[in-house]
Motif scaffolding. Structure first.
Motif, mmCIF file in Angstrom:
data_model
loop_
_atom_site.group_PDB
_atom_site.id
_atom_site.type_symbol
_atom_site.label_atom_id
_atom_site.label_comp_id
_atom_site.label_asym_id
_atom_site.label_seq_id
_atom_site.Cartn_x
_atom_site.Cartn_y
_atom_site.Cartn_z
ATOM 1 N N ASP A 122 20.875 75.535 92.976
ATOM 2 C CA ASP A 122 19.387 75.248 92.996
ATOM 3 C C ASP A 122 19.177 74.826 94.533
ATOM 4 O O ASP A 122 18.106 75.145 95.260
ATOM 5 N N SER A 123 19.870 73.768 94.956
ATOM 6 C CA SER A 123 19.482 73.225 96.272
ATOM 7 C C SER A 123 19.562 74.042 97.358
ATOM 8 O O SER A 123 18.635 74.436 98.032
ATOM 9 N N ILE A 124 20.782 74.948 97.320
ATOM 10 C CA ILE A 124 20.835 76.213 98.337
ATOM 11 C C ILE A 124 20.016 77.049 98.166
ATOM 12 O O ILE A 124 19.385 77.943 99.286
ATOM 13 N N SER A 125 19.472 77.448 96.932
ATOM 14 C CA SER A 125 18.582 78.538 96.712
ATOM 15 C C SER A 125 16.998 78.540 96.951
ATOM 16 O O SER A 125 16.372 79.213 96.899
ATOM 17 N N THR A 179 21.759 89.286 94.679
ATOM 18 C CA THR A 179 21.837 90.068 95.621
ATOM 19 C C THR A 179 20.847 89.526 96.838
ATOM 20 O O THR A 179 21.290 89.727 97.835
ATOM 21 N N ASP A 180 19.724 89.242 96.252
ATOM 22 C CA ASP A 180 18.705 88.904 97.417
ATOM 23 C C ASP A 180 19.089 87.711 97.984
ATOM 24 O O ASP A 180 18.884 87.794 99.235
ATOM 25 N N TYR A 217 23.643 86.640 104.059
ATOM 26 C CA TYR A 217 24.525 87.716 105.112
ATOM 27 C C TYR A 217 23.711 87.976 106.187
ATOM 28 O O TYR A 217 24.277 88.155 107.354
ATOM 29 N N ARG A 218 22.323 87.991 106.170
ATOM 30 C CA ARG A 218 21.492 88.224 107.374
ATOM 31 C C ARG A 218 21.592 87.071 108.157
ATOM 32 O O ARG A 218 21.988 87.265 109.602
ATOM 33 N N LEU A 219 21.661 85.900 107.780
ATOM 34 C CA LEU A 219 21.899 84.601 108.794
ATOM 35 C C LEU A 219 23.024 84.699 109.454
ATOM 36 O O LEU A 219 23.091 84.211 110.476
ATOM 37 N N ALA A 220 24.156 85.077 108.653
ATOM 38 C CA ALA A 220 25.538 84.913 109.239
ATOM 39 C C ALA A 220 25.508 86.075 110.169
ATOM 40 O O ALA A 220 26.043 85.831 111.187
ATOM 41 N N ALA A 221 24.961 87.256 109.875
ATOM 42 C CA ALA A 221 25.034 88.305 110.842
ATOM 43 C C ALA A 221 24.463 88.129 112.115
ATOM 44 O O ALA A 221 24.623 88.346 113.295
ATOM 45 N N ILE A 222 23.221 87.515 111.930
ATOM 46 C CA ILE A 222 22.516 87.175 113.206
ATOM 47 C C ILE A 222 23.189 86.131 114.071
ATOM 48 O O ILE A 222 23.244 86.137 115.419
ATOM 49 N N GLY A 223 24.000 85.271 113.516
ATOM 50 C CA GLY A 223 24.989 84.352 114.309
ATOM 51 C C GLY A 223 26.088 84.907 114.713
ATOM 52 O O GLY A 223 26.993 84.316 115.628
ATOM 53 N N GLY A 224 26.411 86.291 114.413
ATOM 54 C CA GLY A 224 27.352 86.900 115.052
ATOM 55 C C GLY A 224 28.698 87.420 114.237
ATOM 56 O O GLY A 224 29.586 87.884 114.534
ATOM 57 N N HIS A 225 28.566 86.906 112.863
ATOM 58 C CA HIS A 225 29.574 87.016 111.955
ATOM 59 C C HIS A 225 29.856 88.641 111.557
ATOM 60 O O HIS A 225 29.059 89.277 111.100
ATOM 61 N N GLU A 226 30.868 89.158 112.028
ATOM 62 C CA GLU A 226 31.361 90.415 112.023
ATOM 63 C C GLU A 226 31.460 91.035 110.626
ATOM 64 O O GLU A 226 30.992 91.989 110.153
ATOM 65 N N MET A 227 32.082 90.436 109.788
ATOM 66 C CA MET A 227 32.295 90.777 108.430
ATOM 67 C C MET A 227 30.956 90.680 107.502
ATOM 68 O O MET A 227 30.670 91.368 106.568
ATOM 69 N N ASN A 253 30.071 82.521 103.536
ATOM 70 C CA ASN A 253 30.626 82.247 102.520
ATOM 71 C C ASN A 253 29.785 82.061 101.013
ATOM 72 O O ASN A 253 30.079 82.307 100.170
ATOM 73 N N ILE A 254 28.514 81.503 101.396
ATOM 74 C CA ILE A 254 27.361 81.251 100.486
ATOM 75 C C ILE A 254 27.161 82.620 99.743
ATOM 76 O O ILE A 254 26.897 82.951 98.580
ATOM 77 N N ALA A 255 26.761 83.658 100.882
ATOM 78 C CA ALA A 255 26.583 84.824 100.483
ATOM 79 C C ALA A 255 27.518 85.585 99.582
ATOM 80 O O ALA A 255 27.339 86.314 98.705
#
Length: 303
Positions: A34-37, A199-200, A206-216, A184-186
């Motif tokens: 809930d805190s993460i969300s 999924t949202d 995933y978007r925040l990770a991708a913006i940071g450069g995470h390839e996977m 990992n949270i995603a």
């Protein structure tokens, strides 16, 4: 290395009474989730930011060659380059340098110290865990928080598996900008592991990770968009991941060109950028390390 022996201890559990993530008691995990969300997903439609060029890869502090943003030991399956976090100094070393240093140690040409900071190697679970926890106490060390979260998630370093603690640490790391923690949270939200499937929220992280450069994370966004029927957005993600040196993404882009989703110019530019990225990350030492890890995958090399 302080992190070099965690896999061999993955079946050990501490007696601190920590709740096991598989125990069925999810009330505390729900509280953490809930805190993460508490997310503001309304700004997730900023495509200019999402599809901008990712930040440059960080360099191994020893060989000064780029390393992937995806920094798990399994990263070799993403870009062909494995990495190892050193809790003693907070540095991330490529396995090419780790294996090369170990060979010199075996020959007696180097003392068994961290190849970067030259501090003594922590050998036991207890010593390793103390190094990690000491590192976490340093304000702003997102990587240490992320890495310790992984130890709780996997039941490593003598810890009992504790999904609640892992999510808490990843949440703190994500707040400090760790793209690995966001990824990992995603994964948890997308798979419905430790938290209710959403999924949202998965796509947000995933978007925040991708913006940071995470390839996977970028590749996963492409897969989600493709499954939704958003082919144009999907292949934009795949092309960015491929340009960062991700083999699987390049194969998908190649298929996209074959079936008309990717233009000839897009495929050609992606292929050129992929080759540049791969060449920048390639070295003789890393090739040797990949061979070693191919024989002893997941088992740590230093003994």
């Amino acid at each position: 290395m302080s992190t070099s022996y965690e896999q061999k201890n993955s079946e050990h559990y501490c007696k601190d009474g920590a709740s096991d993530s598989t125990s069925g008691n999810t009330s505390n995990i729900d509280a953490v989730s809930d805190s993460i969300s508490r997310l503001d997903i309304s700004n997730d439609d900023d495509d200019d930011k999402l599809f901008a060029d990712p930040p440059p890869k960080e360099e191994c502090p020893i060989c000064l060659q780029p390393i992937p943003h995806a920094r798990d030991v399994s990263a070799g399956g993403i870009t062909g380059v494995d990495c190892l976090y050193q809790a003693c100094c907070g540095k991330i070393l490529c396995f090419g340098c780790v294996v090369a240093a170990n060979e010199e140690m075996k020959k007696g040409n180097m003392k068994r110290l961290c190849p970067f900071c030259r501090k003594p190697i922590a050998w036991s679970d207890k010593e390793c865990l103390k190094v990690y926890k000491d590192r976490v106490k340093l304000q702003g060390d997102a990587e240490a928080l992320y890495q310790l979260g992984c130890k709780y998630a996997g039941g490593l370093l003598g810890l009992r598996r504790n999904g609640e603690k892992a999510l808490e640490l990843w949440d703190r790391a994500a707040d400090l900008g760790s793209c690995n923690a966001h990824k990992n949270i995603a994964d948890q939200y997308y798979k419905g592991e430790r938290v209710e499937q959403d999924t949202d929220k998965a796509m947000h992280h995933y978007r925040l990770a991708a913006i940071g450069g995470h390839e996977m994370a970028r590749h996963n966004l492409g897969a989600i968009e493709y499954n939704k029927g958003n082919n144009e957005r999907a292949y934009k993600h795949y092309m960015i991941a491929a340009k960062a040196g991700m083999d699987n993404a390049l194969k998908v882009v190649g298929d996209g060109y074959k079936y008309g989703y990717v233009t000839k110019d897009e495929y050609a530019s992606t292929l050129r950028a992929y080759q540049v990225s791969v060449n920048e990350m390639k070295s003789k030492q890393r090739t040797i390390a990949a061979s070693v890890l191919g024989e002893k995958r997941v088992k740590m090399y230093l003994k």
